[in-house]
Scaffold this motif. Structure first.
Motif, PDB file in Angstrom:
ATOM      1  N   GLU A 256       1.074  -1.409  -0.106  1.00 40.83           N
ATOM      2  CA  GLU A 256      -0.405   0.606   0.252  1.00 40.83           C
ATOM      3  C   GLU A 256       1.166   1.247   0.489  1.00 40.83           C
ATOM      4  N   GLU A 257       1.485   1.098   0.720  1.00 36.89           N
ATOM      5  CA  GLU A 257       2.284   2.812   1.067  1.00 36.89           C
ATOM      6  C   GLU A 257       3.787   2.932  -0.640  1.00 36.89           C
ATOM      7  N   ALA A 258       4.034   1.894  -0.605  1.00 35.83           N
ATOM      8  CA  ALA A 258       4.941   1.496  -1.866  1.00 35.83           C
ATOM      9  C   ALA A 258       4.095   2.319  -3.130  1.00 35.83           C
ATOM     10  N   ALA A 259       2.938   1.603  -3.281  1.00 34.02           N
ATOM     11  CA  ALA A 259       1.493   2.310  -4.264  1.00 34.02           C
ATOM     12  C   ALA A 259       1.741   3.756  -3.980  1.00 34.02           C
ATOM     13  N   LYS A 260       1.721   4.497  -2.674  1.00 34.92           N
ATOM     14  CA  LYS A 260       1.560   5.553  -2.585  1.00 34.92           C
ATOM     15  C   LYS A 260       3.122   6.527  -3.006  1.00 34.92           C
ATOM     16  N   LEU A 261       3.706   5.729  -2.262  1.00 38.88           N
ATOM     17  CA  LEU A 261       5.209   6.947  -3.169  1.00 38.88           C
ATOM     18  C   LEU A 261       5.115   6.615  -4.498  1.00 38.88           C
ATOM     19  N   ALA A 262       4.558   5.908  -5.245  1.00 39.74           N
ATOM     20  CA  ALA A 262       4.842   6.013  -6.697  1.00 39.74           C
ATOM     21  C   ALA A 262       4.143   7.198  -6.995  1.00 39.74           C
ATOM     22  N   THR A 263       3.300   7.767  -6.398  1.00 39.92           N
ATOM     23  CA  THR A 263       2.320   8.670  -6.824  1.00 39.92           C
ATOM     24  C   THR A 263       2.864   9.871  -6.512  1.00 39.92           C
ATOM     25  N   ASP A 264       2.456  10.945  -8.159  1.00 42.06           N
ATOM     26  CA  ASP A 264       2.851  12.552  -7.425  1.00 42.06           C
ATOM     27  C   ASP A 264       2.403  12.963  -6.548  1.00 42.06           C
ATOM     28  N   ALA A 265       1.199  12.789  -6.422  1.00 40.74           N
ATOM     29  CA  ALA A 265      -0.065  13.633  -4.986  1.00 40.74           C
ATOM     30  C   ALA A 265       1.051  13.106  -3.933  1.00 40.74           C
ATOM     31  N   TYR A 266       1.290  11.761  -3.853  1.00 36.87           N
ATOM     32  CA  TYR A 266       2.123  11.449  -2.047  1.00 36.87           C
ATOM     33  C   TYR A 266       3.591  12.565  -1.960  1.00 36.87           C
ATOM     34  N   ARG A 267       3.951  11.696  -3.243  1.00 37.79           N
ATOM     35  CA  ARG A 267       5.920  12.707  -3.309  1.00 37.79           C
ATOM     36  C   ARG A 267       5.248  14.281  -2.846  1.00 37.79           C
ATOM     37  N   GLU A 268       4.456  15.057  -3.566  1.00 43.56           N
ATOM     38  CA  GLU A 268       4.344  16.258  -3.320  1.00 43.56           C
ATOM     39  C   GLU A 268       3.624  16.623  -1.665  1.00 43.56           C
ATOM     40  N   LYS A 269       2.813  15.716  -1.129  1.00 38.33           N
ATOM     41  CA  LYS A 269       2.921  16.206   0.390  1.00 38.33           C
ATOM     42  C   LYS A 269       4.089  15.751   0.715  1.00 38.33           C
ATOM     43  N   ILE A 270       5.053  14.655   0.636  1.00 36.42           N
ATOM     44  CA  ILE A 270       6.611  14.465   1.161  1.00 36.42           C
ATOM     45  C   ILE A 270       6.977  15.691   1.263  1.00 36.42           C
ATOM     46  N   ALA A 271       7.303  15.883   0.242  1.00 33.19           N
ATOM     47  CA  ALA A 271       8.424  17.197  -0.228  1.00 33.19           C
ATOM     48  C   ALA A 271       7.849  18.058   0.617  1.00 33.19           C
ATOM     49  N   ASP A 272       6.140  19.080   0.713  1.00 28.98           N
ATOM     50  CA  ASP A 272       5.344  19.846   1.729  1.00 28.98           C
ATOM     51  C   ASP A 272       6.105  19.705   2.504  1.00 28.98           C
ATOM     52  N   GLY A 273       6.230  18.719   3.152  1.00 30.26           N
ATOM     53  CA  GLY A 273       6.009  17.991   4.940  1.00 30.26           C
ATOM     54  C   GLY A 273       7.340  18.538   4.828  1.00 30.26           C
ATOM     55  N   ILE A 274       8.775  17.661   4.355  1.00 27.88           N
ATOM     56  CA  ILE A 274       9.923  18.026   4.964  1.00 27.88           C
ATOM     57  C   ILE A 274      10.257  19.196   5.084  1.00 27.88           C
ATOM     58  N   PHE A 275       9.703  20.619   3.392  1.00 24.42           N
ATOM     59  CA  PHE A 275      10.203  21.633   3.440  1.00 24.42           C
ATOM     60  C   PHE A 275       9.919  22.548   4.768  1.00 24.42           C
ATOM     61  N   ALA A 276       8.194  22.020   5.274  1.00 23.89           N
ATOM     62  CA  ALA A 276       7.810  22.555   6.318  1.00 23.89           C
ATOM     63  C   ALA A 276       8.591  22.599   7.350  1.00 23.89           C
ATOM     64  N   GLY A 277       9.203  21.458   7.904  1.00 27.38           N
ATOM     65  CA  GLY A 277       9.944  21.021   8.734  1.00 27.38           C
ATOM     66  C   GLY A 277      11.174  22.060   9.480  1.00 27.38           C
ATOM     67  N   ILE A 278      12.252  21.771   7.538  1.00 25.99           N
ATOM     68  CA  ILE A 278      13.485  22.930   7.665  1.00 25.99           C
ATOM     69  C   ILE A 278      12.872  24.364   7.608  1.00 25.99           C
ATOM     70  N   VAL A 279      11.577  24.932   7.569  1.00 27.62           N
ATOM     71  CA  VAL A 279      11.451  26.390   7.396  1.00 27.62           C
ATOM     72  C   VAL A 279      11.124  26.557   9.168  1.00 27.62           C
ATOM     73  N   GLN A 280      10.117  25.399   9.768  1.00 23.52           N
ATOM     74  CA  GLN A 280      10.753  25.628  11.300  1.00 23.52           C
ATOM     75  C   GLN A 280      11.235  25.402  11.662  1.00 23.52           C
ATOM     76  N   TYR A 281      12.604  24.285  11.936  1.00 19.31           N
ATOM     77  CA  TYR A 281      13.494  24.316  12.125  1.00 19.31           C
ATOM     78  C   TYR A 281      14.828  25.613  12.411  1.00 19.31           C
ATOM     79  N   PHE A 282      15.296  26.535  10.281  1.00 21.69           N
ATOM     80  CA  PHE A 282      15.069  27.374  10.983  1.00 21.69           C
ATOM     81  C   PHE A 282      14.748  29.238  11.983  1.00 21.69           C
ATOM     82  N   LYS A 283      13.669  28.712  11.977  1.00 25.03           N
ATOM     83  CA  LYS A 283      12.852  29.688  12.883  1.00 25.03           C
ATOM     84  C   LYS A 283      13.016  29.131  14.206  1.00 25.03           C
ATOM     85  N   ASP A 284      13.159  28.179  14.463  1.00 24.76           N
ATOM     86  CA  ASP A 284      13.261  28.041  16.311  1.00 24.76           C
ATOM     87  C   ASP A 284      14.254  28.513  16.987  1.00 24.76           C
TER      88      ASP A 284
END
Ligand SMILES: [Zn+2]
Length: 284
Positions: A256-284
């Motif tokens: 199930e997760e492999a199928a999600k990881l292969a989709t563009d939509a889920y990859r966008e969500k992952i990139a959104d999350g990592i990006f938000a985390g990095i922004v948070q890191y530099f804010k702290d």
């Protein structure tokens, strides 16, 4: 068609190009370029704008200007091209400048002859690269300078080098570019195909803050099973001299997760999350 109509059409085409082309250049430009574009005395210094400006000068000032009497000397070159520059300013604000001046190494794991984990018709190296490139776009929009360890399906060191040399080539990018942080992107695999979820790692004995911030934001964005943040001894973490995190986005061994990881939509969500985390890191 009479002469006046032809001139009018030329005028419309030139105005359209003059207004649109610099905006496209601006969107692709890094924050530094945007800043220099804003502060530049005239837009004739903008990279890529040369031909358009020459055309503009020729058609407007030399041909149409005198006929239509719409230009009044010195104010002309600055006033018309300033329109796209204003749009650039607005765009910079909306995209944010929270990472302005930060240098970030984005390291999509594996690649080339080393595909990483392979399962359920998913190749880890592909997931890692796709998300890495999406992350790059987001980081650059926020003003960061991004160094990709790879932006195609290849090894980072020349093919045939040892794994140690391959991993060191990735770490070397930090010092070569005076980077602030190092972010390595991976997909996980387990003999237990029921296991799914995302996790982040940080170098043993160092601060967990970057990995914590990225982990939290990643779970928030993807709603993946939270496998937590842990210290680890991976080469790219232990050899790094700057805050580093290795992200395991999900398990390709879980169908199930492999199928999600292969989709563009889920990859966008992952990139959104990592990006938000990095922004948070530099804010702290
Ligand atoms: Zn991996």
């Amino acid at each position: 068609m009479n002469k006046q109509k032809i001139l009018l059409y030329i005028l419309l085409v030139v105005v359209a190009f003059g207004a649109l082309a610099p905006v496209q250049i601006s969107y692709a430009a890094s924050a530094n370029n945007i800043l220099s574009a804003i502060t530049a005395p005239t837009t004739t210094n903008q990279p890529g704008g040369g031909i358009l400006n020459v055309l503009f000068d020729l058609v407007f000032k030399k041909l149409l200007g005198p006929i239509l009497n719409i230009f009044d000397g010195k104010s002309t070159p600055a006033s018309v091209p300033s329109k796209p520059v204003t749009i650039t300013k607005v765009d910079t604000t909306s995209a944010g400048t929270s990472l302005l001046g930060k240098v970030i190494v984005v390291d999509p794991g594996h690649g080339g002859s080393n595909p990483g984990a392979v399962a359920n018709n998913t190749k880890e190296a592909d997931n890692n690269l796709a998300v890495g490139l999406k992350l790059k776009t987001r980081l650059e929009q926020a003003g960061a300078k991004v160094i990709m360890s790879r932006d195609t399906d290849r090894t980072v060191a020349p093919e045939g080098k040892s794994l140690g040399e391959e991993l060191q080539a990735r770490v070397d990018l930090v010092e070569a570019n005076n980077a602030n942080i190092f972010v390595s992107i991976h997909s996980n695999s387990s003999p237990d195909t029921a296991i799914a979820g995302a996790m982040t790692f940080y170098p043993q004995g160092t601060s967990s803050r970057l990995a914590e911030d990225v982990g939290k934001a990643l779970i928030n964005s993807t709603q993946a099973v939270n496998k937590g943040t842990s210290p680890a001894n991976f080469y790219v973490l232990r050899k790094n001299t700057v805050p580093s995190t290795l992200i395991e986005m999900g398990f390709v061994s879980n169908a199930e997760e492999a199928a999600k990881l292969a989709t563009d939509a889920y990859r966008e969500k992952i990139a959104d999350g990592i990006f938000a985390g990095i922004v948070q890191y530099f804010k702290d």
